[in-house]
Design a protein around this motif. Structure first.
Motif, PDB file in Angstrom:
ATOM      1  N   LYS A   1       0.836  -1.200   0.000  1.00 44.97           N
ATOM      2  CA  LYS A   1       0.000   0.000   0.000  1.00 44.97           C
ATOM      3  C   LYS A   1       0.865   1.241   0.000  1.00 44.97           C
ATOM      4  O   LYS A   1       2.006   1.233   0.467  1.00 44.97           O
ATOM      5  N   ALA A   2       0.312   2.324  -0.540  1.00 45.03           N
ATOM      6  CA  ALA A   2       1.036   3.588  -0.597  1.00 45.03           C
ATOM      7  C   ALA A   2       1.259   4.130   0.809  1.00 45.03           C
ATOM      8  O   ALA A   2       0.475   3.868   1.724  1.00 45.03           O
ATOM      9  N   GLY A   3       2.342   4.891   0.974  1.00 39.87           N
ATOM     10  CA  GLY A   3       2.615   5.495   2.263  1.00 39.87           C
ATOM     11  C   GLY A   3       4.098   5.700   2.484  1.00 39.87           C
ATOM     12  O   GLY A   3       4.915   5.500   1.585  1.00 39.87           O
ATOM     13  N   PHE A   4       4.435   6.126   3.707  1.00 39.85           N
ATOM     14  CA  PHE A   4       5.826   6.353   4.076  1.00 39.85           C
ATOM     15  C   PHE A   4       6.481   5.045   4.522  1.00 39.85           C
ATOM     16  O   PHE A   4       5.872   4.249   5.243  1.00 39.85           O
TER      17      PHE A   4
ATOM     18  N   GLY B   1      15.402  16.263  12.212  1.00 35.38           N
ATOM     19  CA  GLY B   1      14.354  16.705  11.291  1.00 35.38           C
ATOM     20  C   GLY B   1      13.338  15.637  10.956  1.00 35.38           C
ATOM     21  O   GLY B   1      12.385  15.899  10.226  1.00 35.38           O
ATOM     22  N   HIS B   2      13.525  14.426  11.471  1.00 37.49           N
ATOM     23  CA  HIS B   2      12.574  13.335  11.238  1.00 37.49           C
ATOM     24  C   HIS B   2      11.579  13.183  12.385  1.00 37.49           C
ATOM     25  O   HIS B   2      10.620  12.406  12.262  1.00 37.49           O
ATOM     26  N   LEU B   3      11.789  13.902  13.478  1.00 36.52           N
ATOM     27  CA  LEU B   3      10.936  13.746  14.656  1.00 36.52           C
ATOM     28  C   LEU B   3       9.756  14.711  14.602  1.00 36.52           C
ATOM     29  O   LEU B   3       9.922  15.900  14.329  1.00 36.52           O
ATOM     30  N   GLY B   4       8.582  14.203  14.894  1.00 35.09           N
ATOM     31  CA  GLY B   4       7.381  15.031  14.829  1.00 35.09           C
ATOM     32  C   GLY B   4       7.318  16.033  15.965  1.00 35.09           C
ATOM     33  O   GLY B   4       7.780  15.782  17.075  1.00 35.09           O
TER      34      GLY B   4
ATOM     35  N   LEU C   1       6.851  15.888   2.697  1.00 40.22           N
ATOM     36  CA  LEU C   1       5.402  15.810   2.538  1.00 40.22           C
ATOM     37  C   LEU C   1       4.685  15.723   3.874  1.00 40.22           C
ATOM     38  O   LEU C   1       3.458  15.624   3.899  1.00 40.22           O
ATOM     39  N   ASP C   2       5.434  15.757   4.966  1.00 47.22           N
ATOM     40  CA  ASP C   2       4.862  15.513   6.292  1.00 47.22           C
ATOM     41  C   ASP C   2       4.708  16.813   7.070  1.00 47.22           C
ATOM     42  O   ASP C   2       5.619  17.251   7.767  1.00 47.22           O
ATOM     43  N   TYR C   3       3.545  17.403   6.968  1.00 42.93           N
ATOM     44  CA  TYR C   3       3.247  18.658   7.654  1.00 42.93           C
ATOM     45  C   TYR C   3       1.743  18.869   7.639  1.00 42.93           C
ATOM     46  O   TYR C   3       1.003  18.219   6.897  1.00 42.93           O
ATOM     47  N   GLY C   4       1.298  19.837   8.449  1.00 39.63           N
ATOM     48  CA  GLY C   4      -0.126  20.131   8.422  1.00 39.63           C
ATOM     49  C   GLY C   4      -0.536  21.104   9.499  1.00 39.63           C
ATOM     50  O   GLY C   4       0.290  21.686  10.206  1.00 39.63           O
ATOM     51  N   GLY C   5      -1.822  21.254   9.635  1.00 38.98           N
ATOM     52  CA  GLY C   5      -2.390  22.172  10.614  1.00 38.98           C
ATOM     53  C   GLY C   5      -3.896  22.089  10.580  1.00 38.98           C
ATOM     54  O   GLY C   5      -4.489  21.326   9.810  1.00 38.98           O
ATOM     55  N   GLY C   6      -4.531  22.898  11.423  1.00 33.13           N
ATOM     56  CA  GLY C   6      -5.981  22.899  11.469  1.00 33.13           C
ATOM     57  C   GLY C   6      -6.471  23.610  12.713  1.00 33.13           C
ATOM     58  O   GLY C   6      -5.761  24.435  13.306  1.00 33.13           O
ATOM     59  N   ALA C   7      -7.685  23.271  13.116  1.00 35.41           N
ATOM     60  CA  ALA C   7      -8.284  23.835  14.329  1.00 35.41           C
ATOM     61  C   ALA C   7      -8.925  22.705  15.110  1.00 35.41           C
ATOM     62  O   ALA C   7      -9.622  21.854  14.537  1.00 35.41           O
ATOM     63  N   GLU C   8      -8.655  22.676  16.422  1.00 33.57           N
ATOM     64  CA  GLU C   8      -9.279  21.667  17.286  1.00 33.57           C
ATOM     65  C   GLU C   8      -9.268  22.169  18.721  1.00 33.57           C
ATOM     66  O   GLU C   8      -8.365  22.900  19.135  1.00 33.57           O
ATOM     67  N   ASN C   9     -10.295  21.810  19.454  1.00 34.01           N
ATOM     68  CA  ASN C   9     -10.405  22.140  20.882  1.00 34.01           C
ATOM     69  C   ASN C   9     -10.245  23.635  21.151  1.00 34.01           C
ATOM     70  O   ASN C   9      -9.682  24.041  22.163  1.00 34.01           O
ATOM     71  N   GLY C  10     -10.728  24.458  20.223  1.00 36.22           N
ATOM     72  CA  GLY C  10     -10.689  25.902  20.420  1.00 36.22           C
ATOM     73  C   GLY C  10      -9.388  26.568  20.038  1.00 36.22           C
ATOM     74  O   GLY C  10      -9.242  27.781  20.200  1.00 36.22           O
TER      75      GLY C  10
ATOM     76  N   LEU D   1      -0.398  23.573  14.477  1.00 37.12           N
ATOM     77  CA  LEU D   1       0.531  23.306  13.391  1.00 37.12           C
ATOM     78  C   LEU D   1       1.380  22.110  13.782  1.00 37.12           C
ATOM     79  O   LEU D   1       1.707  21.932  14.955  1.00 37.12           O
ATOM     80  N   TRP D   2       1.755  21.300  12.799  1.00 39.63           N
ATOM     81  CA  TRP D   2       2.664  20.188  13.053  1.00 39.63           C
ATOM     82  C   TRP D   2       3.567  19.995  11.842  1.00 39.63           C
ATOM     83  O   TRP D   2       3.237  20.386  10.726  1.00 39.63           O
ATOM     84  N   ASN D   3       4.718  19.380  12.081  1.00 37.55           N
ATOM     85  CA  ASN D   3       5.573  18.986  10.972  1.00 37.55           C
ATOM     86  C   ASN D   3       6.409  17.776  11.363  1.00 37.55           C
ATOM     87  O   ASN D   3       6.542  17.430  12.526  1.00 37.55           O
ATOM     88  N   SER D   4       6.914  17.094  10.358  1.00 35.90           N
ATOM     89  CA  SER D   4       7.787  15.943  10.470  1.00 35.90           C
ATOM     90  C   SER D   4       7.054  14.721  11.010  1.00 35.90           C
ATOM     91  O   SER D   4       5.833  14.718  11.178  1.00 35.90           O
ATOM     92  N   GLY D   5       7.836  13.639  11.241  1.00 35.25           N
ATOM     93  CA  GLY D   5       7.258  12.380  11.677  1.00 35.25           C
ATOM     94  C   GLY D   5       6.938  11.437  10.536  1.00 35.25           C
ATOM     95  O   GLY D   5       6.500  10.307  10.758  1.00 35.25           O
ATOM     96  N   PHE D   6       7.091  11.889   9.291  1.00 39.85           N
ATOM     97  CA  PHE D   6       6.822  11.084   8.106  1.00 39.85           C
ATOM     98  C   PHE D   6       5.446  10.427   8.173  1.00 39.85           C
ATOM     99  O   PHE D   6       5.288   9.211   8.189  1.00 39.85           O
ATOM    100  N   LYS D   7       4.444  11.293   8.226  1.00 41.67           N
ATOM    101  CA  LYS D   7       3.051  10.886   8.136  1.00 41.67           C
ATOM    102  C   LYS D   7       2.361  11.812   7.141  1.00 41.67           C
ATOM    103  O   LYS D   7       2.867  12.901   6.842  1.00 41.67           O
TER     104      LYS D   7
END
Length: 419
Positions: A118-121, A334-337, A374-383, A387-393
């Motif tokens: 399956k596709a993935g890291f 740089g690989h640690l989330g 390709l491992d980064y992101g963000g959003g809104a939760e719990n008010g 932001l997050w980065n790394s962890g290869f997800k």
């Protein structure tokens, strides 16, 4: 179909499969993009030479990549050693011990074949098993070939930091931002070394907190010079330099270069994961200059602390381009989330009006835009925004995404010290 015909057909199929596999694309994961776990000790990841000085076996050396098309994958090492050694190579739940020959030149050492379902890291992990010389191996690259290599993603550059990610806060049109307030909360375990959690950024500077070493953490405030000099502050004309007007007790202040130039200040403070910290910026334009002042709320003292005040030339306006960011500034991990929460941002205008900032636009840096990571992101939760980065997800946000958090409706109560 007789036996002879059947045998010929099977041989033809096998030959075609071998030819297709042999002609499948191949890539080399460069040694300079590897990471050592749990820490980079007794091994060096060199920008020019790859994996070198690998003398200990308490850690593993890992090469990360992302598979877009499941299929067959062959692994080989481009390696050498100063005396024959053994290294265990693991991927996708299987492993094999291979012999690294004593050689002056890098040898192509076939290792194993696996099927990616399956596709993935994924990652190829190397661990020293036995050595007769000083090192387990010098590794120039890990070679991947097979059908799973099609559209594979990996970092081909020695820049081993994670992608930086940002939250950009829109300000109502026609409003002058005299004050900018924000909060940060870092979950336990997400406060990795070499991380900058920045709360109150604006068009001339940034203000937040860093993890600088196992024993030191800082509150950081910096303002850029005018003129656009990228590296050396000594080359910046005096009239383009930021001038420090004041700094708080125990705060270090100096000029900086290397990522633009400007005035830098920091206070060594042992902030703790799980706690919420408060940041406050102030701007006062005068003529063609603006004075920017940063305050940090010290919960142990229950008071606001002056970090520093800088006068920025060739400015003359209130704060604009308000943002927060998350940055990994160390190469080794740089690989640690890492993840941070950013919230309760408010502005106060020059007319005394408080405005809550409940919307944010997601953006990222050149590392993400080039698809090196390709491992980064963000959003809104719990008010909160986060932001997050790394962890290869897998990424969960893309450039330009819009986030919104619920309004609290209650502006911060701020009592600054009297000077």
């Amino acid at each position: 179909m007789n036996k002879k015909t059947l045998l010929s057909a099977l041989l033809a199929i096998c030959f075609a499969a071998d030819q297709a596999f042999a002609q499948a694309p191949a890539v080399e994961l460069p040694g300079f993009a590897a990471y050592a776990d749990p820490v980079e000790e007794n091994v060096e990841i060199s920008e020019s030479n790859g994996v070198i000085h690998w003398t200990g076996n308490s850690n593993t050396v890992n090469f990360y990549f992302h598979v877009a098309n499941p299929g067959t994958l062959k692994i080989a090492l481009l390696a050498k050693a100063d005396a024959e050694s053994k290294v265990k190579v693991a991927i996708n739940g299987i492993d094999k011990i291979v012999i690294i020959p004593n050689n002056n030149d890098f040898a192509n050492i076939p290792v194993l074949q696996t099927t990616i379902k399956k596709a993935g890291f994924y990652y190829v992990s190397l661990k020293g098993v036995e050595k007769k010389g000083n090192v387990y191996a010098d590794v120039k690259a890990v070679s991947l070939s097979g059908t799973a290599v099609k559209d594979i993603q990996y970092n081909a550059k020695p820049w081993r930091r994670a992608a930086s990610v940002h939250l950009n806060y829109p300000v109502p049109e026609g409003k002058n931002v005299e004050w900018f307030y924000g909060e940060i909360k870092v979950p336990e375990g997400e406060d990795k070394l070499g991380t900058y959690f920045m709360s109150c950024g604006f068009h001339r500077g940034y203000f937040g907190m860093q993890v600088n070493s196992p024993t030191e953490r800082r509150i950081i405030f910096s303002v850029w010079d005018a003129g656009g000099e990228p590296e050396e502050r000594s080359k910046v004309k005096y009239e383009d330099q930021v001038v420090m007007l004041a700094k708080g007790d125990s705060v270090d202040a100096s000029g900086f270069g290397g990522e633009g130039t400007g005035g830098h200040s920091h206070w060594v403070y042992n902030w703790k994961a799980g706690n919420t910290y408060r940041f406050l910026m102030h701007s006062v334009p005068t003529g063609n200059t603006t004075t920017y002042t940063a305050y940090f709320y010290v919960p142990e003292h229950k008071e606001w602390k002056l970090i520093a005040s800088f006068r920025a030339p060739k400015d003359g306006k209130y704060m604009g381009h308000l943002y927060s960011f998350l940055e990994n500034f160390s190469f080794e991990n740089g690989h640690l989330g890492r993840k941070g929460y950013f919230g309760n941002h408010w502005i106060k205008t020059n007319t005394g009006e408080w405005i809550e900032l409940t919307k944010a636009k997601f953006s990222n840096d050149a590392t993400a835009k080039a698809k090196d990571r390709l491992d980064y992101g963000g959003g809104a939760e719990n008010g909160w925004f986060y932001l997050w980065n790394s962890g290869f997800k897998p990424a969960n946000a893309q450039y330009g995404d819009q986030f919104e958090r619920p309004a609290t409706g209650t502006p911060p109560v701020i009592e600054l010290p009297k000077f």
